[in-house]
Design a protein around this motif. Structure first.
Motif: not given
Length: 532
Positions: A286-302
């Motif tokens: 149940s351990n959540y492993i984090s990953r960083v994924l680059p995006m092409v632009k800043a986004v609205n999280p909603g």
């Protein structure tokens, strides 16, 4: 990186030449650094070898692998090995720099093949820790440090076990910066550190980053599954862009739901390797492993969500993720193909509804669906199976194709897989007769209990003492109507998951609605830091 080479100097004496002629030539020389100091942009020290050379240079590199300087060295003394002093200035301010040497030609023309590496740490400031995807490296002198160090990994993926072990003895965080798509990590380099919750391995390339706490690795269990010893076990971590066929399929799936890709499509995978190409996926529980994924632009999280792509169904499912600038921090306890998409979903029948914002947010996250493409029916009741499916989806859990946990859950029912996954994660209980009653409507008490168990699975459940429980429930006149989930309801109140129907009425036995379900799920995801 280029190895250090020795360049001719004028300071070698005739006596040393005579001594060197009398000494045997070693094909593999013992070499090293000593008395090295890095302060105020200047490094000083001694490099030595037991093969005398007419060339004398040392190469210096930044933590990210940029060459900073090449400096001549000056013969100093023979004390069983040949010692050469060196000084270089104007190196800039780093937490540490890498030195390489000595490699070159001996006086006989023999190659000195035993070149050595040393990281020398800045002595003017203490360790500062890593930053960004790569990490900056530690500082200070020798011994254990709380900062980080970066190791460059070349395209073949190999990592020296002793170097990695030495780095973890000094630092809490070690970054493996990949020049290729994968790294082959010797488990024997990690075995002394897996019980330490502070030890973190970062694995990164231009495509993405893994953040892997060492204490989630069950090396003995993994080795046993592969029928090898821990010393023989290799952990392969790969971060690779999807192939053309998968890319086309993911784009088609995004178009089908009206979404737009805002990141690369990346396959994050961690497996254990044994002998004869045997491999098995690393189980993180149940351990959540984090990953960083680059995006092409800043986004609205909603209006943005991270998704898992399933090649078998050609469909997306929600993955917990936080968004910052042009990066997505994805959290999940399994390997898969991930991407980030923007969506803009709403329903005509929620305009002006008190839960409109919650419903719209979770629809854009692919957590909740409408009854139709244009309607949500917020005041409709919700069944136990339907809410189990939403909780499983919110946690990003994998589902099996069949489920036989309960006697009244048929293996071909649409909810079989999610009920099985919820049961295995201890999110749901059945009744004493072995049934689950999947089509029965769920009440607010049951809703609260399932959400609190989900918080526990995600490691975000707050503790509630018996005194707090009495205080939290005591303000509601109908608290006595709670049948069995007093602790769960109190915890849900403390975590801000549920409110009373009024200031003094809880309504624990009231039938829950789809709007109430969406509200609790949104609060669950926020409390667990699974969404912004």
């Amino acid at each position: 990186m280029k190895p250090a080479v020795f360049k001719k100097t004028a300071q070698v004496t005739v006596m040393m030449l005579i001594i060197s002629i009398m000494l045997p030539v070693l094909a593999f020389a013992a070499s090293g650094f000593k008395d090295v100091k890095y302060e105020n942009g200047t490094v000083t020290g001694t490099v030595y070898s037991d093969v005398y050379s007419v060339n004398s240079q040392v190469y210096m590199y930044s933590p990210s692998g940029t060459q900073l300087n090449v400096t001549d060295v000056t013969y100093s003394v023979y004390d069983g090995v040949y010692n050469y002093k060196f000084t270089a200035s104007g190196l800039g301010t780093y937490d540490y720099i890498n030195l390489y040497g000595p490699v070159g030609s001996s006086v006989y023309g023999e190659a000195i093949t035993d070149s050595v590496y040393k990281a020398v740490y800045r002595t003017s400031t203490p360790p500062t820790g890593g930053g960004g995807i790569i990490g900056g490296g530690g500082g200070g002198g020798g011994g254990w440090m709380s900062g980080s160090e970066t190791i460059i990994v070349y395209a073949d993926g190999s990592v020296n076990a002793d170097r990695l072990k030495d780095s973890f003895e000094k630092y809490d965080t070690v970054t493996l910066s990949l020049n290729g798509d994968f790294v082959l990590i010797p488990a024997k380099a990690l075995v002394n550190f897996v019980s330490n919750p502070d030890k973190m391995l970062k694995i990164t390339n231009s495509t993405g980053t893994y953040n892997l706490p060492l204490n989630v690795l069950k090396l003995d269990d993994l080795a046993a599954k592969l029928n090898v010893t821990v010393d023989e076990l290799i952990i392969k971590a790969s971060i690779s862009k999807a192939d053309d066929a998968t890319t086309n399929a993911v784009n088609a799936a995004a178009n089908a739901i009206g979404g737009t890709l805002v990141s690369s499509i990346v396959d994050f995978s961690i497996t254990g390797l044994g002998k004869e190409d045997n491999k098995v996926a690393v189980d993180f529980g149940s351990n959540y492993i984090s990953r960083v994924l680059p995006m092409v632009k800043a986004v609205n999280p909603g209006q943005t969500t991270a998704v898992l792509y399933d090649p078998a169904t050609s469909k997306f499912s929600f993955v917990p993720a936080l968004f910052s600038e042009k990066e997505a921090l994805i959290k999940r306890n399994g390997s898969s193909i991930y991407a980030v998409i923007e969506t803009s979903k709403t329903f005509g029948d929620i305009n002006g509804h008190w839960a409109q914002n919650y419903i719209t947010l979770l629809a854009n996250k692919l957590v909740v669906d409408g009854v139709t493409d244009t309607t949500f029916e917020p005041e409709r009741s919700i069944t136990r199976a339907e809410f189990a499916a939403l909780v499983v989806r919110s946690l990003g859990l994998s589902t099996s194709s069949t489920g036989t946990t309960f006697s009244d859950v048929a293996s071909d029912a649409w909810y079989a897989g999610v009920v099985d996954a919820a049961s295995k994660a201890k999110l749901i209980d059945g009744y004493e007769d072995g049934t689950f009653k999947p089509n029965a409507t769920i009440n607010r008490e049951e809703l609260a209990a399932m959400v609190v168990r989900a918080l526990n699975y995600a490691g975000a459940k707050p503790a509630v003492t018996s005194e707090e429980q009495a205080q939290l429930l005591g303000k509601f006149k109908d608290a006595s109507s709670i049948v069995w989930a007093n602790e769960e309801v109190a915890t849900a109140i403390k975590a801000g998951i549920i409110d009373g129907m009024t200031d003094d009425m809880l309504g624990a036995r009231s039938t829950a609605t789809r709007a109430q379900s969406a509200t609790m799920l949104k609060r669950l995801l926020t409390t667990a830091k699974f969404i912004n």
